[in-house]
Design a protein around this motif. Structure first.
Motif, PDB file in Angstrom:
ATOM      1  N   LEU A 139      22.227   9.897  40.812  1.00 20.47           N
ATOM      2  CA  LEU A 139      22.206  11.270  40.322  1.00 20.47           C
ATOM      3  C   LEU A 139      22.546  11.164  38.843  1.00 20.47           C
ATOM      4  O   LEU A 139      23.704  10.944  38.491  1.00 20.47           O
TER       5      LEU A 139
ATOM      6  N   LEU B 234      19.006  11.831  48.336  1.00 18.38           N
ATOM      7  CA  LEU B 234      18.382  12.032  47.030  1.00 18.38           C
ATOM      8  C   LEU B 234      19.317  12.838  46.138  1.00 18.38           C
ATOM      9  O   LEU B 234      19.867  13.858  46.564  1.00 18.38           O
ATOM     10  N   GLY B 235      19.489  12.389  44.906  1.00 15.80           N
ATOM     11  CA  GLY B 235      20.171  13.165  43.875  1.00 15.80           C
ATOM     12  C   GLY B 235      19.125  13.624  42.878  1.00 15.80           C
ATOM     13  O   GLY B 235      18.393  12.794  42.327  1.00 15.80           O
ATOM     14  N   HIS B 236      19.027  14.952  42.658  1.00 10.45           N
ATOM     15  CA  HIS B 236      17.958  15.455  41.794  1.00 10.45           C
ATOM     16  C   HIS B 236      18.270  16.868  41.330  1.00 10.45           C
ATOM     17  O   HIS B 236      18.684  17.721  42.121  1.00 10.45           O
ATOM     18  N   ALA B 237      18.052  17.118  40.040  1.00 10.11           N
ATOM     19  CA  ALA B 237      18.158  18.464  39.450  1.00 10.11           C
ATOM     20  C   ALA B 237      19.467  19.165  39.804  1.00 10.11           C
ATOM     21  O   ALA B 237      19.482  20.334  40.155  1.00 10.11           O
TER      22      ALA B 237
ATOM     23  N   PRO C 248      11.182  13.650  44.634  1.00 10.72           N
ATOM     24  CA  PRO C 248      11.346  14.586  43.518  1.00 10.72           C
ATOM     25  C   PRO C 248      10.064  14.709  42.705  1.00 10.72           C
ATOM     26  O   PRO C 248       9.340  13.735  42.522  1.00 10.72           O
TER      27      PRO C 248
ATOM     28  N   ASP D 107      11.218  20.008  38.849  1.00 11.89           N
ATOM     29  CA  ASP D 107      12.453  20.614  39.364  1.00 11.89           C
ATOM     30  C   ASP D 107      12.415  20.828  40.868  1.00 11.89           C
ATOM     31  O   ASP D 107      13.278  21.476  41.437  1.00 11.89           O
TER      32      ASP D 107
ATOM     33  N   VAL E 186      11.442  19.380  45.050  1.00  5.54           N
ATOM     34  CA  VAL E 186      11.536  18.229  45.942  1.00  5.54           C
ATOM     35  C   VAL E 186      10.586  18.433  47.104  1.00  5.54           C
ATOM     36  O   VAL E 186      10.547  19.503  47.700  1.00  5.54           O
TER      37      VAL E 186
END
Length: 126
Positions: free
Chosen positions: A21, A72-75, A119, A122, A124
């Motif tokens: 992340l 998942l690490g995202h936005a 991802p 912005d 997923v």
């Protein structure tokens, strides 16, 4: 190269997927009831520069096993598949708050919902 991370709550956990992340590291400790019946699934966030524990995200459905089998690490969010509840749990990365559950459409008869978290921008894809 080998890295040993400090476990914020030392126990014999079954460690699962690892994700990033930003510059931080996300490490899943899964709650497989048949192996660790008294433990609750969690994801630990470690500072990418110091590897010190930053935050812990807990399984909002501890009665089912398979938390964070996909990660998942995202936005600004942390997303974790919960294979036991057939959904994807969403957390606010800054506060650790559980903010949303994405339920599997049609009940997930193949047990594959959330097995792949992709991802794009912005958004997923689940």
């Amino acid at each position: 190269y080998q890295l040993a991370l400090d476990d914020p709550t030392p126990n014999d956990f079954h460690f699962g997927p690892i994700a990033v992340l930003g510059s931080d590291l996300l490490v899943a400790a899964e709650a497989f009831r048949d192996l660790y019946p008294s433990e609750v699934g969690r994801i630990d966030r470690y500072d990418g520069a110091t590897f010190a524990p930053v935050r812990t995200f807990f399984d909002p459905t501890p009665e089912t096993s398979g938390f964070a089998t996909t990660l998942l690490g995202h936005a600004g969010k942390v997303l974790a598949r919960d294979a036991g509840s057939h959904g994807v749990e969403g957390f606010d990365a800054a506060t650790g708050a559980h903010v949303h559950t994405l339920a599997a459409p049609g009940g997930d008869p193949q047990g594959a919902f959330g097995a792949l978290l992709v991802p794009f921008g912005d958004h997923v894809g689940v």
